[in-house]
Design a protein around this motif. Structure first.
Motif, PDB file in Angstrom:
ATOM      1  N   GLY A  39      -0.114  14.220  11.624  1.00 40.08           N
ATOM      2  CA  GLY A  39      -1.363  13.836  12.269  1.00 40.08           C
ATOM      3  C   GLY A  39      -2.582  13.875  11.372  1.00 40.08           C
ATOM      4  N   PHE A  40      -2.426  14.370  10.153  1.00 43.49           N
ATOM      5  CA  PHE A  40      -3.553  14.446   9.227  1.00 43.49           C
ATOM      6  C   PHE A  40      -3.522  13.336   8.194  1.00 43.49           C
ATOM      7  CE2 PHE A  40      -5.102  19.139   9.341  1.00 43.49           C
ATOM      8  CZ  PHE A  40      -5.135  19.102  10.719  1.00 43.49           C
ATOM      9  N   GLY A  41      -2.529  12.495   8.238  1.00 41.79           N
ATOM     10  CA  GLY A  41      -2.360  11.429   7.254  1.00 41.79           C
ATOM     11  C   GLY A  41      -0.916  11.377   6.824  1.00 41.79           C
ATOM     12  N   ALA A  64     -10.348  32.914  -2.803  1.00 40.23           N
ATOM     13  CA  ALA A  64      -9.346  32.045  -2.193  1.00 40.23           C
ATOM     14  C   ALA A  64      -9.862  30.618  -2.062  1.00 40.23           C
ATOM     15  CB  ALA A  64      -8.961  32.570  -0.816  1.00 40.23           C
ATOM     16  N   TYR A  65      -8.929  29.683  -2.081  1.00 38.23           N
ATOM     17  CA  TYR A  65      -9.257  28.285  -1.802  1.00 38.23           C
ATOM     18  C   TYR A  65      -8.049  27.617  -1.166  1.00 38.23           C
ATOM     19  CZ  TYR A  65      -6.700  27.159  -6.128  1.00 38.23           C
ATOM     20  OH  TYR A  65      -5.751  27.038  -7.103  1.00 38.23           O
ATOM     21  N   ALA A  66      -8.293  26.469  -0.554  1.00 35.49           N
ATOM     22  CA  ALA A  66      -7.218  25.641  -0.005  1.00 35.49           C
ATOM     23  C   ALA A  66      -7.238  24.318  -0.745  1.00 35.49           C
ATOM     24  CB  ALA A  66      -7.425  25.413   1.485  1.00 35.49           C
ATOM     25  N   GLN A  67      -6.082  23.679  -0.803  1.00 34.39           N
ATOM     26  CA  GLN A  67      -6.036  22.372  -1.438  1.00 34.39           C
ATOM     27  C   GLN A  67      -5.040  21.484  -0.700  1.00 34.39           C
ATOM     28  OE1 GLN A  67      -3.609  24.026  -5.202  1.00 34.39           O
ATOM     29  NE2 GLN A  67      -4.506  22.051  -5.570  1.00 34.39           N
ATOM     30  N   THR A  68      -5.237  20.187  -0.867  1.00 39.31           N
ATOM     31  CA  THR A  68      -4.320  19.203  -0.297  1.00 39.31           C
ATOM     32  C   THR A  68      -3.653  18.460  -1.440  1.00 39.31           C
ATOM     33  OG1 THR A  68      -5.787  17.270  -0.256  1.00 39.31           O
ATOM     34  CG2 THR A  68      -5.979  18.824   1.587  1.00 39.31           C
ATOM     35  N   ASN A  69      -2.658  17.678  -1.098  1.00 37.79           N
ATOM     36  CA  ASN A  69      -2.003  16.843  -2.099  1.00 37.79           C
ATOM     37  C   ASN A  69      -2.712  15.497  -2.253  1.00 37.79           C
ATOM     38  OD1 ASN A  69      -1.288  15.698   0.339  1.00 37.79           O
ATOM     39  ND2 ASN A  69       0.887  15.523  -0.138  1.00 37.79           N
ATOM     40  N   GLY A  70      -3.887  15.344  -1.620  1.00 34.15           N
ATOM     41  CA  GLY A  70      -4.677  14.126  -1.752  1.00 34.15           C
ATOM     42  C   GLY A  70      -4.340  13.050  -0.732  1.00 34.15           C
ATOM     43  N   LYS A  71      -3.457  13.348   0.208  1.00 33.73           N
ATOM     44  CA  LYS A  71      -3.039  12.349   1.191  1.00 33.73           C
ATOM     45  C   LYS A  71      -3.503  12.702   2.606  1.00 33.73           C
ATOM     46  CE  LYS A  71       1.087  11.183  -1.452  1.00 33.73           C
ATOM     47  NZ  LYS A  71       2.546  11.103  -1.435  1.00 33.73           N
ATOM     48  N   CYS A  72      -4.515  13.538   2.720  1.00 37.58           N
ATOM     49  CA  CYS A  72      -4.933  14.028   4.038  1.00 37.58           C
ATOM     50  C   CYS A  72      -6.259  13.451   4.510  1.00 37.58           C
ATOM     51  CB  CYS A  72      -5.060  15.549   4.016  1.00 37.58           C
ATOM     52  SG  CYS A  72      -3.538  16.392   3.552  1.00 37.58           S
ATOM     53  N   GLY A  73      -6.975  12.764   3.647  1.00 41.37           N
ATOM     54  CA  GLY A  73      -8.330  12.364   4.008  1.00 41.37           C
ATOM     55  C   GLY A  73      -9.229  13.592   3.961  1.00 41.37           C
ATOM     56  N   ASP A 132      -8.924  21.295  10.644  1.00 40.38           N
ATOM     57  CA  ASP A 132      -8.913  20.344  11.750  1.00 40.38           C
ATOM     58  C   ASP A 132      -9.434  18.991  11.302  1.00 40.38           C
ATOM     59  OD1 ASP A 132     -11.901  20.112  12.876  1.00 40.38           O
ATOM     60  OD2 ASP A 132     -11.536  22.209  12.408  1.00 40.38           O
ATOM     61  N   LYS A 133      -8.940  17.975  12.014  1.00 43.36           N
ATOM     62  CA  LYS A 133      -9.322  16.588  11.756  1.00 43.36           C
ATOM     63  C   LYS A 133      -9.205  15.871  13.093  1.00 43.36           C
ATOM     64  CE  LYS A 133      -8.228  12.673   8.789  1.00 43.36           C
ATOM     65  NZ  LYS A 133      -7.370  12.196   7.690  1.00 43.36           N
ATOM     66  N   GLY A 134     -10.351  15.527  13.661  1.00 43.50           N
ATOM     67  CA  GLY A 134     -10.337  14.912  14.986  1.00 43.50           C
ATOM     68  C   GLY A 134      -9.802  15.902  16.007  1.00 43.50           C
ATOM     69  N   SER A 135      -8.795  15.508  16.762  1.00 46.98           N
ATOM     70  CA  SER A 135      -8.231  16.387  17.790  1.00 46.98           C
ATOM     71  C   SER A 135      -7.028  17.189  17.276  1.00 46.98           C
ATOM     72  CB  SER A 135      -7.810  15.561  19.010  1.00 46.98           C
ATOM     73  OG  SER A 135      -6.795  14.643  18.627  1.00 46.98           O
ATOM     74  N   LYS A 136      -6.676  17.045  16.014  1.00 44.74           N
ATOM     75  CA  LYS A 136      -5.530  17.750  15.433  1.00 44.74           C
ATOM     76  C   LYS A 136      -6.004  18.993  14.678  1.00 44.74           C
ATOM     77  CE  LYS A 136      -2.490  14.444  16.315  1.00 44.74           C
ATOM     78  NZ  LYS A 136      -1.348  14.588  17.155  1.00 44.74           N
ATOM     79  N   SER A 137      -5.196  20.057  14.723  1.00 45.04           N
ATOM     80  CA  SER A 137      -5.532  21.270  13.982  1.00 45.04           C
ATOM     81  C   SER A 137      -4.261  21.903  13.424  1.00 45.04           C
ATOM     82  CB  SER A 137      -6.282  22.264  14.864  1.00 45.04           C
ATOM     83  OG  SER A 137      -5.465  22.673  15.935  1.00 45.04           O
ATOM     84  N   PHE A 138      -4.449  22.745  12.426  1.00 42.54           N
ATOM     85  CA  PHE A 138      -3.341  23.386  11.730  1.00 42.54           C
ATOM     86  C   PHE A 138      -3.902  24.602  11.022  1.00 42.54           C
ATOM     87  CE2 PHE A 138      -1.022  23.902   7.671  1.00 42.54           C
ATOM     88  CZ  PHE A 138       0.260  24.098   8.154  1.00 42.54           C
TER      89      PHE A 138
END
Length: 148
Positions: A39-41, A64-73, A132-138
């Motif tokens: 749901g995040f991309g 601490a930090y968080a990171q994405t693989n670049g495919k989440c928007g 969170d992104k829109g109505s989705k969360s994790f």
């Protein structure tokens, strides 16, 4: 023969310097595994990273930090440190923001956390990130140990 002796001595000195100058207390980062988030991309993955897995009495912050693989928007996030049993906040700091590849490194003071610990004790804590992104969360977290 003379050159062979020099080469052997050079190797011995190089190896010896590695033993002497290699710090054994070097911090090892605590990193959660990459989590696939639906749901995040398409193919979106996130993870949480801290600067160490164990914080000795000389440490002053958990970084601490968080990171994405670049495919989440672009994701919104909130991060904090909490106790594992009751889920109560261990840190005074809570950070929020948005990011698309990596959050800023967030610093959580250990002074407040250690103030509630018994003398000569250790405490297992979790650094949480809520996305969170829109109505989705994790959410994702990584466990660390703090010594008083």
């Amino acid at each position: 023969m003379k050159n062979s002796f020099k080469l052997v001595m050079l190797c011995v000195l190089a190896f010896g310097s590695l033993l002497v100058f290699n710090p054994k207390d070097k911090a090892e980062a605590a990193t959660s595994s990459w989590k696939t988030v639906s749901g995040f991309g398409s193919g979106c993955q996130v993870r949480v990273v801290t600067d160490a897995s164990t914080y000795k009495s000389t440490a002053s912050t958990i970084d601490a930090y968080a990171q994405t693989n670049g495919k989440c928007g672009t994701l919104s996030y909130t991060t904090w440190v909490e106790y594992p049993r009751d889920g109560g906040a261990a840190s005074k700091e809570t950070y929020s923001g948005s990011f698309s590849s990596k959050t800023s490194t967030r610093k959580f003071s250990l002074t407040h956390i250690r103030g509630s610990m018994d003398k000569n004790s250790s405490q297992r804590l979790y650094v949480y990130f809520f996305f969170d992104k829109g109505s989705k969360s994790f959410n994702d977290n990584v466990g660390v140990t703090v010594y008083k």
